[in-house]
Motif scaffolding. Sequence first.
Motif, PDB file in Angstrom:
ATOM      1  N   THR A 257      13.629  39.484  33.595  1.00  0.00           N
ATOM      2  CA  THR A 257      13.836  40.176  34.866  1.00  0.00           C
ATOM      3  C   THR A 257      12.525  40.167  35.636  1.00  0.00           C
ATOM      4  O   THR A 257      11.484  40.560  35.092  1.00  0.00           O
ATOM      5  N   ILE A 258      12.577  39.731  36.880  1.00  0.00           N
ATOM      6  CA  ILE A 258      11.379  39.789  37.721  1.00  0.00           C
ATOM      7  C   ILE A 258      11.222  41.232  38.202  1.00  0.00           C
ATOM      8  O   ILE A 258      12.146  41.790  38.803  1.00  0.00           O
ATOM      9  N   VAL A 259      10.087  41.828  37.920  1.00  0.00           N
ATOM     10  CA  VAL A 259       9.878  43.227  38.303  1.00  0.00           C
ATOM     11  C   VAL A 259       8.862  43.376  39.440  1.00  0.00           C
ATOM     12  O   VAL A 259       8.723  44.466  40.008  1.00  0.00           O
ATOM     13  N   TYR A 260       8.172  42.304  39.782  1.00  0.00           N
ATOM     14  CA  TYR A 260       7.174  42.370  40.865  1.00  0.00           C
ATOM     15  C   TYR A 260       7.070  40.989  41.483  1.00  0.00           C
ATOM     16  O   TYR A 260       6.838  39.999  40.806  1.00  0.00           O
ATOM     17  N   ASP A 261       7.244  40.941  42.788  1.00  0.00           N
ATOM     18  CA  ASP A 261       7.151  39.645  43.453  1.00  0.00           C
ATOM     19  C   ASP A 261       6.888  39.878  44.934  1.00  0.00           C
ATOM     20  O   ASP A 261       7.043  40.989  45.443  1.00  0.00           O
ATOM     21  N   ASN A 262       6.533  38.808  45.644  1.00  0.00           N
ATOM     22  CA  ASN A 262       6.319  38.897  47.085  1.00  0.00           C
ATOM     23  C   ASN A 262       7.631  39.154  47.821  1.00  0.00           C
ATOM     24  O   ASN A 262       7.623  39.580  48.964  1.00  0.00           O
ATOM     25  N   CYS A 263       8.759  38.844  47.167  1.00  0.00           N
ATOM     26  CA  CYS A 263      10.085  39.008  47.769  1.00  0.00           C
ATOM     27  C   CYS A 263      10.937  39.909  46.875  1.00  0.00           C
ATOM     28  O   CYS A 263      10.583  40.153  45.728  1.00  0.00           O
ATOM     29  N   THR A 264      12.073  40.350  47.404  1.00  0.00           N
ATOM     30  CA  THR A 264      13.030  41.049  46.552  1.00  0.00           C
ATOM     31  C   THR A 264      14.314  40.228  46.450  1.00  0.00           C
ATOM     32  O   THR A 264      14.675  39.499  47.370  1.00  0.00           O
ATOM     33  N   ALA A 265      14.987  40.394  45.320  1.00  0.00           N
ATOM     34  CA  ALA A 265      16.292  39.760  45.124  1.00  0.00           C
ATOM     35  C   ALA A 265      17.352  40.837  44.983  1.00  0.00           C
ATOM     36  O   ALA A 265      18.519  40.544  44.742  1.00  0.00           O
TER      37      ALA A 265
ATOM     38  N   GLY B 150       5.411  43.133  46.879  1.00  0.00           N
ATOM     39  CA  GLY B 150       3.954  43.153  46.942  1.00  0.00           C
ATOM     40  C   GLY B 150       3.467  41.780  46.541  1.00  0.00           C
ATOM     41  O   GLY B 150       4.152  41.052  45.816  1.00  0.00           O
ATOM     42  N   TRP B 151       2.284  41.423  47.045  1.00  0.00           N
ATOM     43  CA  TRP B 151       1.722  40.127  46.674  1.00  0.00           C
ATOM     44  C   TRP B 151       1.324  40.187  45.201  1.00  0.00           C
ATOM     45  O   TRP B 151       0.440  40.959  44.821  1.00  0.00           O
ATOM     46  N   GLY B 152       2.010  39.407  44.388  1.00  0.00           N
ATOM     47  CA  GLY B 152       1.702  39.410  42.960  1.00  0.00           C
ATOM     48  C   GLY B 152       2.936  39.040  42.171  1.00  0.00           C
ATOM     49  O   GLY B 152       3.970  38.651  42.737  1.00  0.00           O
ATOM     50  N   PHE B 153       2.815  39.177  40.857  1.00  0.00           N
ATOM     51  CA  PHE B 153       3.914  38.741  39.999  1.00  0.00           C
ATOM     52  C   PHE B 153       3.912  39.558  38.713  1.00  0.00           C
ATOM     53  O   PHE B 153       2.855  39.881  38.169  1.00  0.00           O
ATOM     54  N   ALA B 154       5.126  39.890  38.246  1.00  0.00           N
ATOM     55  CA  ALA B 154       5.305  40.467  36.909  1.00  0.00           C
ATOM     56  C   ALA B 154       6.744  40.213  36.488  1.00  0.00           C
ATOM     57  O   ALA B 154       7.662  40.232  37.321  1.00  0.00           O
ATOM     58  N   ALA B 155       6.930  39.947  35.200  1.00  0.00           N
ATOM     59  CA  ALA B 155       8.267  39.701  34.660  1.00  0.00           C
ATOM     60  C   ALA B 155       8.414  40.450  33.338  1.00  0.00           C
ATOM     61  O   ALA B 155       7.445  40.590  32.586  1.00  0.00           O
ATOM     62  N   PHE B 156       9.635  40.920  33.082  1.00  0.00           N
ATOM     63  CA  PHE B 156       9.921  41.680  31.864  1.00  0.00           C
ATOM     64  C   PHE B 156      10.894  40.869  31.022  1.00  0.00           C
ATOM     65  O   PHE B 156      11.931  40.421  31.512  1.00  0.00           O
ATOM     66  N   LEU B 157      10.544  40.690  29.764  1.00  0.00           N
ATOM     67  CA  LEU B 157      11.323  39.809  28.895  1.00  0.00           C
ATOM     68  C   LEU B 157      11.858  40.586  27.700  1.00  0.00           C
ATOM     69  O   LEU B 157      11.091  41.230  26.973  1.00  0.00           O
ATOM     70  N   GLN B 158      13.170  40.515  27.533  1.00  0.00           N
ATOM     71  CA  GLN B 158      13.797  41.110  26.349  1.00  0.00           C
ATOM     72  C   GLN B 158      14.318  39.983  25.473  1.00  0.00           C
ATOM     73  O   GLN B 158      15.059  39.123  25.958  1.00  0.00           O
ATOM     74  N   THR B 159      13.907  39.975  24.211  1.00  0.00           N
ATOM     75  CA  THR B 159      14.394  38.957  23.279  1.00  0.00           C
ATOM     76  C   THR B 159      14.964  39.661  22.052  1.00  0.00           C
ATOM     77  O   THR B 159      14.670  40.830  21.801  1.00  0.00           O
TER      78      THR B 159
ATOM     79  N   LEU C  22       6.004  42.379  28.633  1.00  0.00           N
ATOM     80  CA  LEU C  22       5.687  42.364  30.065  1.00  0.00           C
ATOM     81  C   LEU C  22       4.695  41.246  30.314  1.00  0.00           C
ATOM     82  O   LEU C  22       3.631  41.196  29.693  1.00  0.00           O
ATOM     83  N   PHE C  23       5.060  40.334  31.226  1.00  0.00           N
ATOM     84  CA  PHE C  23       4.186  39.221  31.576  1.00  0.00           C
ATOM     85  C   PHE C  23       3.606  39.498  32.959  1.00  0.00           C
ATOM     86  O   PHE C  23       4.329  39.531  33.946  1.00  0.00           O
ATOM     87  N   ASP C  24       2.321  39.775  33.014  1.00  0.00           N
ATOM     88  CA  ASP C  24       1.615  40.125  34.251  1.00  0.00           C
ATOM     89  C   ASP C  24       2.082  41.496  34.783  1.00  0.00           C
ATOM     90  O   ASP C  24       3.102  42.036  34.344  1.00  0.00           O
ATOM     91  N   THR C  25       1.315  42.021  35.705  1.00  0.00           N
ATOM     92  CA  THR C  25       1.555  43.412  36.110  1.00  0.00           C
ATOM     93  C   THR C  25       1.526  43.621  37.627  1.00  0.00           C
ATOM     94  O   THR C  25       1.475  44.759  38.093  1.00  0.00           O
ATOM     95  N   GLY C  26       1.545  42.517  38.403  1.00  0.00           N
ATOM     96  CA  GLY C  26       1.474  42.674  39.855  1.00  0.00           C
ATOM     97  C   GLY C  26       0.113  43.195  40.289  1.00  0.00           C
ATOM     98  O   GLY C  26      -0.818  43.319  39.474  1.00  0.00           O
ATOM     99  N   ALA C  27       0.009  43.506  41.582  1.00  0.00           N
ATOM    100  CA  ALA C  27      -1.275  43.945  42.131  1.00  0.00           C
ATOM    101  C   ALA C  27      -1.426  45.455  42.110  1.00  0.00           C
ATOM    102  O   ALA C  27      -2.534  45.983  42.133  1.00  0.00           O
ATOM    103  N   ASP C  28      -0.298  46.145  42.063  1.00  0.00           N
ATOM    104  CA  ASP C  28      -0.337  47.577  42.327  1.00  0.00           C
ATOM    105  C   ASP C  28       0.586  48.325  41.363  1.00  0.00           C
ATOM    106  O   ASP C  28       1.783  48.042  41.286  1.00  0.00           O
TER     107      ASP C  28
END
Length: 214
Positions: free
Chosen positions: A4-12, A19-28, A35-41
């Motif tokens: 799941t994308i939790v932080y991005d420049n756009c919303t879906a 916000g400018w940045g990126f973070a993704a949450f992975l459940q396996t 949590l992969f990356d944490t965005g800017a804020d």
Amino acid sequence: MKITIVYDNCTAKAGLRTGWGFAAFLQTDNAAPLLFDTGADGATLLYNMRKLGVDPRQIGIIVISHAHGDHTGGLPDVLEINKHAEIYVPASTIARLPGRKVIRVSQPIQISEAVFSTGELKGIEQSLAIKTSKGILVVAGCSHPGVGTILDAASCYGKVYGIIGGLHGFRDFNRFEGLSVICPCHCTQYKSELRRLFPEQYVACGAGRELGLL
Ligand SMILES: [Zn+2]
Ligand SMILES: [Zn+2]
């Protein structure tokens, strides 16, 4: 498995923040949520997580792609709430996190049953390679080492079937031939070209985007 994308420049998804940045949450299966990356804020990250039903206390693994603020800015706020997650950072990262288990990644390594790191590439950034029944899904932060370099590194774990994440100014479009999922996020400069060239494979990114992985 689900990402799941939790932080991005756009919303879906309506109601989430950008916000400018990126973070993704992975459940396996059989592994702690990642949590992969944490965005800017941190406030934006935690707001989106709450809206998406992601409890930051559940996270067992945090992977930081590279030490730029648009990928690390939310980390202090997450660590304030989550005291136990292991943190994987590229070996060149100099920031200290006293009292935390920090793994400095240089070579390719296994992070959990289905999740691997490409290792730090070109002295700046690591990406994830997730093993699924369809092949490898690559998750990239900003792709500073170049998408081709990342795809080559991830290929050591199997045939790559998809990529999600920031692809920066990469425009060697024939490297995307043969992929079945192309989900360009964050800093990708050539989204419209990718959508035009690969309409079947293209998945629009944005906070709230979920990809099921089998
Ligand atoms: Zn960057
Ligand atoms: Zn970035």
